[in-house]
Design a protein around this motif. Structure first.
Motif, short mmCIF file in Angstrom:
data_model
loop_
_atom_site.label_atom_id
_atom_site.label_comp_id
_atom_site.label_asym_id
_atom_site.label_seq_id
_atom_site.Cartn_x
_atom_site.Cartn_y
_atom_site.Cartn_z
N LYS A 340 52.88 17.29 81.02
CA LYS A 340 53.61 17.41 82.28
C LYS A 340 53.22 18.98 82.99
O LYS A 340 53.03 19.12 83.98
CB LYS A 340 55.01 17.77 82.05
CG LYS A 340 55.81 16.02 81.91
CD LYS A 340 57.04 16.30 81.55
CE LYS A 340 57.68 14.70 81.57
NZ LYS A 340 59.43 15.12 81.35
N ARG A 341 53.00 20.02 81.95
CA ARG A 341 52.39 21.25 82.33
C ARG A 341 51.03 20.88 83.07
O ARG A 341 50.94 21.68 84.21
CB ARG A 341 52.54 21.97 81.07
CG ARG A 341 52.06 23.47 81.47
CD ARG A 341 51.65 24.17 80.22
NE ARG A 341 50.64 25.45 80.67
CZ ARG A 341 50.31 25.99 79.67
NH1 ARG A 341 50.43 25.96 78.45
NH2 ARG A 341 49.35 27.15 80.08
N MET A 342 50.25 20.28 82.30
CA MET A 342 48.90 20.36 82.91
C MET A 342 48.62 19.56 84.23
O MET A 342 48.04 19.97 85.01
CB MET A 342 48.04 19.27 81.75
CG MET A 342 47.58 20.24 80.63
SD MET A 342 46.73 19.14 79.43
CE MET A 342 45.39 18.73 80.63
N MET A 385 46.85 14.21 86.57
CA MET A 385 46.44 15.22 87.44
C MET A 385 45.61 14.79 88.57
O MET A 385 44.79 14.22 88.74
CB MET A 385 45.38 15.92 86.45
CG MET A 385 46.13 16.26 85.11
SD MET A 385 44.79 17.46 84.15
CE MET A 385 43.40 16.24 83.93
N PRO A 386 46.26 14.95 89.89
CA PRO A 386 45.55 14.63 91.10
C PRO A 386 44.47 15.63 91.38
O PRO A 386 44.43 16.69 91.02
CB PRO A 386 46.63 14.78 92.19
CG PRO A 386 47.64 15.98 91.63
CD PRO A 386 47.57 15.77 90.19
N LEU A 387 43.39 14.97 91.99
CA LEU A 387 42.17 15.69 92.32
C LEU A 387 42.76 16.84 93.13
O LEU A 387 41.99 17.76 93.29
CB LEU A 387 41.17 14.94 93.19
CG LEU A 387 40.40 13.97 92.03
CD1 LEU A 387 39.47 13.29 92.93
CD2 LEU A 387 39.83 14.80 91.17
N THR A 388 43.88 16.84 93.84
CA THR A 388 44.11 17.77 94.88
C THR A 388 44.68 18.99 94.42
O THR A 388 44.70 20.00 94.85
CB THR A 388 45.42 17.19 95.77
OG1 THR A 388 46.33 16.44 95.12
CG2 THR A 388 44.85 16.04 96.70
N PHE A 477 52.74 17.42 97.41
CA PHE A 477 52.93 16.97 96.08
C PHE A 477 54.06 18.03 95.55
O PHE A 477 54.00 19.01 95.84
CB PHE A 477 51.70 16.54 95.29
CG PHE A 477 50.89 17.83 95.00
CD1 PHE A 477 51.12 18.72 94.02
CD2 PHE A 477 50.21 18.41 95.98
CE1 PHE A 477 50.38 19.81 93.76
CE2 PHE A 477 49.32 19.39 95.76
CZ PHE A 477 49.51 20.38 94.45
N GLU A 478 54.69 17.91 94.40
CA GLU A 478 55.76 18.75 93.87
C GLU A 478 54.80 19.49 92.99
O GLU A 478 54.28 18.99 92.02
CB GLU A 478 56.85 18.05 93.34
CG GLU A 478 58.07 19.00 93.00
CD GLU A 478 58.42 19.56 94.20
OE1 GLU A 478 58.68 20.84 94.17
OE2 GLU A 478 58.48 19.24 95.10
N ASN A 479 55.02 20.83 92.94
CA ASN A 479 54.35 21.90 92.16
C ASN A 479 55.30 22.81 91.51
O ASN A 479 54.80 23.84 91.19
CB ASN A 479 53.09 22.26 92.79
CG ASN A 479 52.12 22.92 91.61
OD1 ASN A 479 51.74 22.28 90.82
ND2 ASN A 479 51.75 24.11 91.82
N GLU A 480 56.65 22.62 91.55
CA GLU A 480 57.39 23.74 91.28
C GLU A 480 57.09 23.97 89.86
O GLU A 480 57.31 23.23 88.81
CB GLU A 480 58.85 23.34 91.23
CG GLU A 480 59.88 24.40 91.28
CD GLU A 480 59.67 25.24 92.64
OE1 GLU A 480 60.01 26.43 92.25
OE2 GLU A 480 59.66 25.00 93.53
N GLY A 481 56.99 25.28 89.57
CA GLY A 481 56.79 26.00 88.31
C GLY A 481 55.34 25.90 87.89
O GLY A 481 55.06 26.26 86.72
#
Length: 930
Positions: A340-342, A385-388, A477-481
Motif C-alpha cells: 500500500k505504501r509503494m 502502482m499506476p504509471l502516473t 488519484f488518491e495519494n494522501e500520505g
C-alpha cells in the motif's frame, strides 16, 4: 566513430560477399581504424601475425580460413606466440559461413553464423576505444535499432525536407513514436501475429514505395478507430485486424511522409529486428538522439548505465524499500502495508529526458511488488502502482513523449515477466490517455502543481505527441500520505556557458535571495527547487550534478540557502566519472547529492575506493557537509590573507598585454648573439607548464633604475614599443592604459631575495602529490602560477603533503578532475596547528629530502617524477616521511585515510575561524626586489 556508426559499418560488411583476403581489413576499418593504419597492415609493416592472418598489436588477431576449420583456427590463434607477444585482446576466425571469436581478457566467446555476427558487434566495441558495460556488450539491440531508425529518419528527410522544418518537426517526431510502438507491438503479440505490421506494409505497398505513405496512414487510422466504428469510416479490410490502440498515440493527423524505394527498404529492415529485446532503460535516450539535430552527431553516446542510475535511486529510497521487504519476511500484514505504501510513492524527475531514471525506478519497484505478491500467494495480481506516479518534466517535446512510451513498454514487459503474457495482453490495450510527463521549463514551472502535497489532481497544459483530448491534462488519484522522491540528471552548465535564457531562469530563482548567484552552475536551480518543494510535502531529492557545486566558490553561495530551508544532505557520492558510449570517452566528472527535510540519524557517504575505478565504499556518518565530507556544515570562505600565520601566496607576474616581453629560448639566444648586452635583462620565465615540464621560457626583466640602459638597446626598445602599442590598443581597459606609460615592466614586478617557491595553478589529479618547487631568486614566475617569495622551506613541506592535496581537492574548484589551485581558497584557509621551532625544523628537513631526491634523478621533470606508475622509490619514501612528520604534528600518528584527514582539517578550520585572526604579515609590494 561512435557505436551506432560502427554497427552500420559492420552490418554493411556482413551483407557483402565474403572476401577472405579483404575481410580482416574491412573489419578493422569498420571499427574506426584509419586508412594509414590499414595501409601499414596490408604492407606488413605493422602486421605481426605468424599464421598468415592479420594481427594488430594490442588489439586483435584475425584469421580467415577454409570452410569447416573455424574452431580449429581459433584454437591456433589462441596458442599463437605472436598473439601473446602482441598483447592482442581478441582473436577471430571465420570462413564466411561460421564466425567465432574470443575476448582473451574476459574469456567470453562468440560463435554464430557469419551473417549474424553484427548481432554481436557490442562484443568488440573496445576495439574502437569504447568502454562498455556488460549489458551493452552482451545485447546491443538498442544500438542496432537506433542505427537503423536513424538511417530511415535521414532518408525520409531527404525526400520530405519540409518535415524537418520547425513547423513540421512535431509531426515527424510523432510519426517516429508511432513506428516505434508498432515495431514493439508486432513482436510481442500486442498485434496478433509476429511481424504483422511490417509484413502488411511489405505486402500492401508497391516496390517503388509510391503508395507506402497511404498504407501506413491507413494502419494508423485503424489503430485510432474503435472496432465497432471501422466500417462507418471505411477502414480497409486488410487493416481491420489491427487493434484499437487509442491512448492518443494515433489521434490527430495520420499524415505520413512519402517514401522512396530506399526508405521503404530501411523501414522493412527495422521491422525485421527482434523488438522483444528492446530495453526501455536505455532505448529512449538513444531514440531521442535521432530527432535532435545537435545530438545526431553523437548517436550511440547516450547510454547511461543502470548501475550509475541506481547510485541515485538505491540510497534515495529503493534500499529502504528492500530493507522493509526483508523485515516483513512472510508476514501478510506487513507485506500488505508495504504494498500500500509503494502504491502511493511518486517518483518525479524534473529533467527526465527520455525517461531513464523513471523507467529504472518503475522496474525496480515492480520487482519488489512482485516479491510481495509472491509471498502473499497473489502472483497474478495486477500492479497497484499506476504509471502516473512516475512523473517528469522535460523541456523538449519528443523526449518527453519517448519517456511516456518507454514507461508504457516497461509496464507491459513487467506484466509479462511477473503475471504472464496472457494477462499482460488482456490489460494492455487500449492505452490510457493520461498526461503525466509534462513538457516545459522545469525551473519556471511550479513543481507543487505537478506533484501536489496530497495529490488529487494535476492540471497543466499538454503539448505532446499523445495529444490529450482535454484542454488540460488531468490525473485524478488518491495519494494522501504518499511520499515523493525527486531524482534525475539535470543539465549542468558553468556560469560562463549559460545562455541568456538560462541565466534568466536562475535569476528568477536566486535574485534577491542569494548573493553572487551568477557564479552558480545551471544545475543549482534544480537543487533549490527541490529544497523548496521539500518544505511543503514529504519528499527527498537526489541529483547527479557537476562536482563544481560542491567545491570552491559555489559552496558558500548555494548551500547556506539549501540548508536554510531545513534540508540536509542525507547521502552523497563523491566525484566519479559518469561515462557513456562515446569513443575514447572519459566521461564527465560528477557527484550525487541527496537532500531531505526528514533526515535519518545516520547518513551515508559513498566514494570510489583508492586505486579503483568501480569499487565503491560506503561510510555511515553523522553529518555530510556541502563539500561531501563527514564534518559539520561549514562553508570555507575565500580569505585575502592566510588564516594560519603562513607566508602570503601571490599570483606570479602578469605581462598584461606584454607578450613582446616574453621570449622562447631560441629567440632569447638569438637576441643575445646579436646584442650581448641584452643578456643582463634576460631571465628564466616559469608558469605552471614550464615548471612541471622543466622547460622555462625567457623574458625581458627590466627594473626601474635600469630602464634607460635597457631602452638604449634597439632589440629591447623595439619590443618595449610593441608592448606600449598593445596596451594603448586596449582602450576599454583602464589598467592597460595606465601601464602603457611603463611598457618595459610587467603589471606585477616581484621577485625573491633568496629564493621563491612556485605552485602551479592547474595540475593533474593523477599525481599523488601537488607539484611545488624551489626556484633561484633571478627566476621570474608568471601569473599562471603562484609564488611564495623568500618563504621558509617548511612551507614547501606543507604544500607537498597528502594533507594539503586533499584540502585543495575538496575546497578549491576543479577543472574536470584536474586540481585548480587557489591562494585565497586553498592556501589562505589551510588549517595548520601552531608549529614549534622543532616542528618547523623537522618539516624543513623533510622538504630538503624531497628536493634532494628529485635532484638525484636529474634531468627528470616533475611530470616524469610524479607519474604515479613511475615515481622513484626514494622520492616516494621522502614524501612518505614528510607525511609521517606532518601528520604526527596534527594528531600524534598517521591518518588512516583521506576521510580522516578531511575530518581533522575541517575540525581545525572551525577552531581557526572562530579564533582571533593572527597578526597580518606584510605583503610584498609590487616593484620590490627587482
Amino acid at each position: 566513430m561512435n557505436a551506432v556508426e560502427i554497427e552500420q559499418a559492420i552490418t554493411d560488411l556482413a551483407e557483402q560477399p565474403f572476401d577472405p583476403i579483404e575481410f580482416p581489413y574491412a573489419f578493422l576499418e569498420a571499427f574506426g581504424n584509419k586508412a594509414t593504419t590499414i595501409k601499414r597492415l596490408r604492407a606488413g609493416a605493422s602486421n605481426k601475425s605468424d599464421l598468415g592472418g592479420v594481427l594488430q598489436t594490442n588489439n586483435i588477431h584475425i584469421l580467415t580460413c577454409e570452410e569447416g576449420l573455424v574452431t580449429h583456427k581459433l584454437a591456433a590463434l589462441k596458442a599463437s606466440p605472436a598473439t601473446g607477444k602482441a598483447k592482442a585482446k581478441f582473436i577471430l576466425a571465420t570462413d564466411g559461413k561460421d564466425f567465432e571469436a574470443e575476448d582473451l581478457i574476459s574469456g567470453q566467446t562468440v560463435a554464430c553464423a557469419f551473417k549474424d555476427f553484427p548481432d554481436h558487434f557490442g562484443f568488440f566495441l573496445s576495439l574502437a576505444g569504447i568502454s562498455t558495460v556488460r549489458q551493452i556488450s552482451e545485447d546491443a539491440f538498442d544500438i542496432r535499432a537506433t542505427s537503423r531508425l536513424n538511417r530511415l529518419y535521414v532518408e525520409l528527410l531527404k525526400d520530405n525536407p519540409e518535415w524537418g522544418t520547425a513547423e513540421r518537426r512535431h509531426d515527424m517526431n510523432k510519426f517516429m513514436a508511432r513506428l516505434i510502438f508498432c515495431f514493439f507491438a508486432e513482436d510481442t503479440d500486442i498485434f496478433i501475429g509476429k511481424r504483422r505490421f511490417t509484413d502488411t506494409i511489405a505486402q500492401m505497398s508497391e516496390r517503388d514505395a509510391s503508395n507506402m505513405h497511404e498504407v501506413i496512414s491507413e494502419l494508423f487510422r485503424a489503430m485510432n478507430t474503435p472496432r465497432d466504428e471501422r466500417t462507418a469510416v471505411d477502414i480497409p479490410r486488410w487493416a481491420t485486424e489491427f487493434p484499437y490502440v487509442n491512448g492518443a498515440l494515433f489521434s490527430g493527423s495520420v499524415e505520413v511522409p512519402r517514401f522512396s524505394r530506399i526508405a521503404r527498404s530501411y523501414l522493412l529492415h527495422v521491422g525485421n529486428l527482434d523488438w522483444t529485446r528492446i530495453n526501455p532503460d536505455i532505448f529512449g535516450s538513444m531514440i531521442q538522439a535521432i530527432t535532435e539535430d545537435e545530438e545526431r552527431g553523437e548517436l550511440g553516446m547516450h547510454y547511461t548505465s543502470v548501475p550509475n542510475i541506481l547510485k541515485v535511486l538505491n540510497p534515495l529510497f529503493l534500499d529502504e524499500l528492500r530493507a522493509k521487504l526483508d523485515e516483513a519476511g512472510d508476514n501478510p500484514r506487513m507485506l500488505l502495508n508495504l504494498r500500500k505504501r509503494m502504491a502511493r510513492i511518486r517518483v518525479f524527475d524534473p529533467a527526465c529526458g527520455s525517461g531513464n531514471f523513471l523507467v529504472i525506478a518503475y522496474k525496480e519497484m515492480r520487482a519488489i511488488e512482485a516479491e510481495i505478491n509472491q509471498r502473499r500467494s497473489e502472483p497474478d495480481r495486477a500492479s497497484d502502482m499506476p504509471l502516473t506516479n512516475f512523473r517528469g518534466i522535460e523541456l523538449r517535446d519528443f523526449p518527453a513523449e519517448i519517456a511516456r512510451l518507454a514507461l508504457v513498454i516497461a509496464e507491459y514487459q513487467c506484466d509479462v515477466l511477473y503475471r504472464g503474457q496472457k494477462l499482460a495482453l488482456a490489460e494492455f490495450l487500449p492505452l490510457r490517455s493520461d498526461n503525466w510527463i509534462t513538457c516545459g521549463n522545469a525551473l519556471r514551472l511550479d513543481w507543487l502543481s505537478i506533484c501536489p502535497p496530497t495529490g488529487t489532481s494535476v492540471k497543466l497544459k499538454a503539448d505532446d505527441v499523445f495529444d490529450s483530448p482535454l484542454d488540460q491534462a488531468e490525473i485524478d488519484f488518491e495519494n494522501e500520505g504518499g511520499e515523493t522522491y525527486i531524482c534525475g540528471n539535470p543539465p549542468y552548465l558553468g556560469s560562463k556557458w549559460q545562455s541568456a535564457t538560462q541565466k534568466a531562469d536562475l535569476g528568477a530563482l536566486f535574485d534577491g535571495r542569494v548573493k553572487n548567484w551568477k557564479s552558480l552552475d545551471y544545475v543549482a536551480g534544480w537543487f533549490l527547487k527541490a529544497a523548496d518543494y521539500g518544505t511543503h510535502t514529504s519528499s527527498s531529492a537526489a541529483f547527479v550534478a557537476t562536482n563544481s557545486i560542491c567545491q570552491g566558490q559555489q559552496v558558500p553561495i548555494l548551500w547556506p540557502e539549501i540548508f536554510a530551508t531545513g534540508n540536509v544532505i542525507v547521502f552523497a557520492h563523491t566525484s566519479f566519472k559518469w561515462a557513456n558510449l562515446a569513443s575514447h570517452n572519459a566521461g564527465v566528472t560528477v557527484v550525487i547529492v541527496g537532500i531531505s527535510v526528514i533526515p535519518s540519524p545516520t547518513r551515508r557517504l559513498f566514494s570510489i575506493k583508492d586505486g579503483s575505478h568501480d569499487l565503491v565504499e560506503c561510510k555511515q556518518v553523522e553529518n555530510i557537509n556541502a563539500y561531501l565530507v563527514a564534518a559539520p556544515n561549514i562553508e570555507v570562505q575565500p580569505a585575502t590573507r592566510p588564516k594560519n600565520g603562513l607566508t602570503p601566496m601571490q599570483f606570479g607576474n602578469h605581462p598584461y598585454y606584454g607578450a613582446a616581453l616574453i621570449l622562447s629560448n631560441g629567440e632569447a639566444g638569438h637576441l643575445v648573439a646579436r646584442s650581448p648586452e641584452v643578456a643582463r635583462f634576460v631571465r628564466p620565465f616559469y608558469g605552471s607548464k614550464e615548471f612541471i615540464d622543466a622547460a622555462p621560457r625567457a623574458c625581458l626583466w627590466i627594473s626601474e633604475p635600469e630602464v634607460e640602459a635597457a631602452l638604449a638597446i634597439p632589440a629591447i626598445a623595439n619590443r618595449v614599443e610593441d608592448v606600449a602599442r598593445s596596451r594603448r590598443a586596449a582602450t576599454k581597459d583602464a589598467s592597460a592604459q595606465k601601464l602603457a606609460d611603463a611598457p618595459w615592466r610587467f603589471r606585477e614586478q616581484t621577485m625573491g631575495n633568496s629564493h621563491a617557491l612556485i605552485v602551479p595553478r592547474v595540475s593533474s589529479e593523477n599525481r599523488p602529490y601537488l607539484p611545488v618547487g624551489l626556484l633561484e631568486p633571478h627566476c621570474v614566475i608568471q601569473e599562471k602560477a603562484f609564488a611564495l617569495y623568500d618563504a621558509p622551506l617548511w612551507n614547501l613541506a606543507l604544500i607537498a603533503s597528502r594533507l594539503h592535496l586533499v584540502w585543495i581537492a575538496t575546497v578549491c574548484v576543479r577543472l574536470e578532475m584536474r586540481f585548480s589551485y587557489s591562494n585565497t581558497l586553498g592556501w589562505n584557509t589551510f588549517p595548520v596547528p601552531i608549529l614549534t621551532e622543532k616542528m618547523r625544523a623537522d618539516l624543513t628537513r623533510c622538504a630538503e629530502e624531497i628536493l634532494l631526491a628529485r635532484e638525484h634523478h636529474f634531468p627528470a621533470t616533475i611530470s616524469d617524477l610524479y607519474d604515479p606508475e613511475k615515481m622513484p622509490s626514494d622520492l616516494r619514501a621522502a614524501h612518505d616521511r614528510n607525511d609521517e612528520v606532518l601528520e604526527r604534528i596534527y594528531i600524534g600518528r598517521r591518518f588512516k585515510n583521506d576521510t580522516e584527514r578531511l575530518e581533522k582539517l575541517f575540525d581545525l578550520y572551525t577552531q581557526i575561524t572562530s579564533s582571533p585572526a593572527p597578526v597580518k604579515s606584510k605583503k610584498r609590494k609590487a616593484g620590490a626586489n627587482t
